[in-house]
Design a protein around this motif. Structure first.
Motif, PDB file in Angstrom:
ATOM      1  N   TYR A  66      38.349  59.861  12.537  1.00  0.00           N
ATOM      2  CA  TYR A  66      39.659  60.127  13.142  1.00  0.00           C
ATOM      3  C   TYR A  66      40.459  61.084  12.257  1.00  0.00           C
ATOM      4  O   TYR A  66      40.253  61.141  11.035  1.00  0.00           O
TER       5      TYR A  66
ATOM      6  N   GLN B 246      48.412  54.166  22.536  1.00  0.00           N
ATOM      7  CA  GLN B 246      48.484  54.015  23.995  1.00  0.00           C
ATOM      8  C   GLN B 246      49.807  54.571  24.504  1.00  0.00           C
ATOM      9  O   GLN B 246      50.823  53.898  24.446  1.00  0.00           O
TER      10      GLN B 246
ATOM     11  N   ASN C 130      44.713  63.799  25.596  1.00  0.00           N
ATOM     12  CA  ASN C 130      45.407  63.211  24.447  1.00  0.00           C
ATOM     13  C   ASN C 130      44.607  62.089  23.804  1.00  0.00           C
ATOM     14  O   ASN C 130      45.148  61.082  23.370  1.00  0.00           O
ATOM     15  N   VAL C 131      43.303  62.288  23.801  1.00  0.00           N
ATOM     16  CA  VAL C 131      42.389  61.413  23.068  1.00  0.00           C
ATOM     17  C   VAL C 131      41.817  62.209  21.889  1.00  0.00           C
ATOM     18  O   VAL C 131      41.829  61.745  20.745  1.00  0.00           O
TER      19      VAL C 131
ATOM     20  N   SER D 294      51.005  56.690  27.973  1.00  0.00           N
ATOM     21  CA  SER D 294      50.587  57.395  29.171  1.00  0.00           C
ATOM     22  C   SER D 294      51.618  57.236  30.279  1.00  0.00           C
ATOM     23  O   SER D 294      52.546  56.439  30.166  1.00  0.00           O
TER      24      SER D 294
ATOM     25  N   GLY E  31      38.812  57.520  27.634  1.00  0.00           N
ATOM     26  CA  GLY E  31      40.001  57.118  26.878  1.00  0.00           C
ATOM     27  C   GLY E  31      41.137  56.812  27.836  1.00  0.00           C
ATOM     28  O   GLY E  31      42.223  57.372  27.756  1.00  0.00           O
ATOM     29  N   CYS E  32      40.867  55.872  28.768  1.00  0.00           N
ATOM     30  CA  CYS E  32      41.808  55.653  29.886  1.00  0.00           C
ATOM     31  C   CYS E  32      43.018  54.833  29.466  1.00  0.00           C
ATOM     32  O   CYS E  32      43.965  54.706  30.241  1.00  0.00           O
ATOM     33  N   SER E  33      42.992  54.277  28.266  1.00  0.00           N
ATOM     34  CA  SER E  33      44.125  53.493  27.768  1.00  0.00           C
ATOM     35  C   SER E  33      44.528  52.438  28.805  1.00  0.00           C
ATOM     36  O   SER E  33      43.678  51.725  29.320  1.00  0.00           O
TER      37      SER E  33
ATOM     38  N   TYR F 118      43.323  62.713  18.278  1.00  0.00           N
ATOM     39  CA  TYR F 118      43.204  61.722  17.197  1.00  0.00           C
ATOM     40  C   TYR F 118      41.890  61.835  16.437  1.00  0.00           C
ATOM     41  O   TYR F 118      41.645  61.084  15.502  1.00  0.00           O
TER      42      TYR F 118
ATOM     43  N   ASP G 293      37.369  53.018  27.704  1.00  0.00           N
ATOM     44  CA  ASP G 293      38.192  52.981  26.495  1.00  0.00           C
ATOM     45  C   ASP G 293      37.515  52.027  25.506  1.00  0.00           C
ATOM     46  O   ASP G 293      36.654  51.240  25.891  1.00  0.00           O
TER      47      ASP G 293
ATOM     48  N   CYS H 264      39.917  63.898  29.981  1.00  0.00           N
ATOM     49  CA  CYS H 264      40.071  63.230  28.679  1.00  0.00           C
ATOM     50  C   CYS H 264      41.282  63.852  28.002  1.00  0.00           C
ATOM     51  O   CYS H 264      41.192  64.898  27.375  1.00  0.00           O
TER      52      CYS H 264
ATOM     53  N   THR I 236      44.518  52.752  17.666  1.00  0.00           N
ATOM     54  CA  THR I 236      44.505  53.575  18.868  1.00  0.00           C
ATOM     55  C   THR I 236      45.945  53.731  19.345  1.00  0.00           C
ATOM     56  O   THR I 236      46.783  52.884  19.078  1.00  0.00           O
TER      57      THR I 236
END
Lengths: 275, 193
Positions: A28, A73, A215-216, A75, A107-109, A219, A136, A213, A71
């Motif tokens: 990361y 989250q 804003n995954v 959205s 990365g569906c949060s 990071y 996710d 995908c 992580t």
């Protein structure tokens, strides 16, 4: 020098989490994860990140809470409406030529993005031929995504986003409001498969025509970004589409030649045909 | 992540601004020569607005002006603006990262986040500048810049559109130089020659 000790501690903590729990955060982007781990250190009342490592190694319940720091989250439904408008107007006509479709929301949060796609595809008459994979690593987020319950106070923003995305129906058609919460219609979920999947350690699981995908990748460091984009490239069929976050780009990726810019400002790419 | 940081031989400037910040930046950025050190700017703007601030300055500046993309390498001759609704961070290899993590002092982007990560990456080769603003963001960040050996400049509160941000920075960083707006550009370019 203090900062360098913290860098060592962060790397040791991430190594420990990987060895004990097989969650791999070692690739990361350092600046951001370090900030979040310092916040976690303070939250757990630890003087040092090494003390936090001691806690998490010996108590699995700490890891579950720590995942909320490891992580991010954040959205909205139809976040960046111009992105969804571009998909509606320029990608959907291509998708309509396929008899069946697979769409991967990586990365569906907590699920806002996959409900956005389910609604958009219903409006465009594509829902019945589509399977959505919403993946996710955060189990807690996946449970929330599957529940599809959001604060009623967020609906004004979501409704405005939906309208700006070129929405052809009223967002209120898709949820019921009660006790300060909006619960999205379970019929939206009948084409969605929610699944635990890591872009760091897992492999491709399906051939897809669209991967979103967003804003995954911010990071991830560059190597990890390359791995994830490689998965998307392998998963996409020829001339399949990849959508990234508003400030993410393939420009600095080793896969830049594997894709063509499809809608530059909306960060939509199209996979080049493989020989 | 090979422990060689801060990388030697490259310098950078970070600027934080809030209320009155566009006007203050207009007195600095257009005066910088086209090959000047990279400049990273965090200005508080309302979220959910398409930012036109980079375009606004592109026409006025000799340096190239862009809104920062994730993982962009930091290059001389370029002014990078933090995109609205993202934190802008500097990695140890002198590339940029973005993040959607929680706002700091109700701000995303946060000046402290930019300054603190830039201080770690650039050490003594960094100049931090706090301009007009009506909150306390930037004070802790400038403290980190100076603690890492970098240089701190603060817009003189007298004459600033909003004084709280420069005053907070002065309180946190008594050793920083406090300059009237019109002398900040001269201080930067004098140093560059």
């Amino acid at each position: 020098m203090h900062n360098k000790i913290e860098d060592i501690e962060v790397r040791l903590l991430l190594e420990a989490i990987h060895l004990k729990y097989h969650y791999d955060f070692r690739g990361y982007a350092m600046a951001s994860i370090k900030r979040r781990l310092i916040q976690a250190r303070d939250r757990f009342g630890c003087r040092t990140i090494s003390m936090l490592q001691d806690l998490v190694l010996h108590d699995e319940s700490i890891l579950m809470e720590l995942m909320g720091y490891l992580t991010v989250q954040v959205s909205e439904l139809f976040r960046d409406p111009a992105y969804f408008k571009a998909i509606r107007e320029t990608v959907v006509p291509h998708l309509k030529t396929y008899p069946s479709l697979k769409v991967w929301i990586a990365g569906c949060s907590t699920g806002e993005e996959v409900y956005s796609f389910a609604i958009l595809f219903r409006e465009e008459g594509l829902e019945d031929r589509t399977i959505f994979y919403a993946t996710d690593i955060n189990q807690d987020s996946l449970r929330k995504a599957e529940a599809g319950v959001y604060g009623l106070d967020r609906m004004r923003l979501f409704t405005e986003n939906h309208r700006l995305s070129g929405g052809k129906s009223s967002l209120s058609d898709y949820y019921t409001a009660a006790y300060g919460a909006a619960t999205f219609d379970k019929s939206l979920r009948k084409r969605i498969v929610f699944s635990d999947h890591s872009l760091v350690t897992d492999a491709v699981f399906a051939e897809t025509q669209l991967v979103s995908c967003r804003n995954v990748l911010i990071y991830f460091n560059k190597d990890l970004q390359n791995r994830a984009i490689g998965l998307f490239r392998d998963s996409l069929s020829n001339r399949g589409f990849l959508g990234l976050g508003a400030k993410e780009t393939l420009r600095f990726s080793s896969h830049v030649d594997g894709f063509a810019e499809f809608a530059r400002d909306e960060r939509l790419y199209q996979k080049r045909e493989e020989a | 992540m090979d422990g060689r940081y801060p990388l030697k031989g490259s310098r950078a400037v970070v600027i934080g601004a809030s209320a009155g910040g566009l006007q203050a930046l207009s007195a600095i950025l257009p005066h910088l020569p086209e090959d000047y050190d990279p400049v990273l700017v965090c200005i508080h703007l309302p979220p959910h607005k398409n930012s036109v601030v980079a375009e606004l300055f592109a026409d006025k500046c000799r340096m190239s002006v862009v809104e920062a993309d994730d993982k962009a390498p930091i290059e001389a001759g370029t002014i990078y603006f933090a995109p609205p609704d993202y934190h802008l961070l500097v990695e140890q290899d002198h590339s940029l990262s973005l993040s959607n993590e929680a706002p700091v002092y109700f701000s995303r982007p946060s000046i402290d986040v930019l300054f603190e990560t830039a201080a770690e990456a650039y050490g003594e080769d960094l100049t931090g500048i706090v301009l007009s603003g009506a909150n306390e963001d930037g004070a802790a960040g400038l403290r980190a810049v100076i603690d890492a050996g970098g240089r701190g400049l603060i817009q003189m509160p007298k004459g600033a559109y909003a004084r709280l941000m420069p005053e907070s920075a002065i309180a946190a960083c008594p050793e920083a130089r406090v300059l009237p707006l019109e002398q900040i550009a001269a201080e930067l370019t004098g140093d560059a020659s």
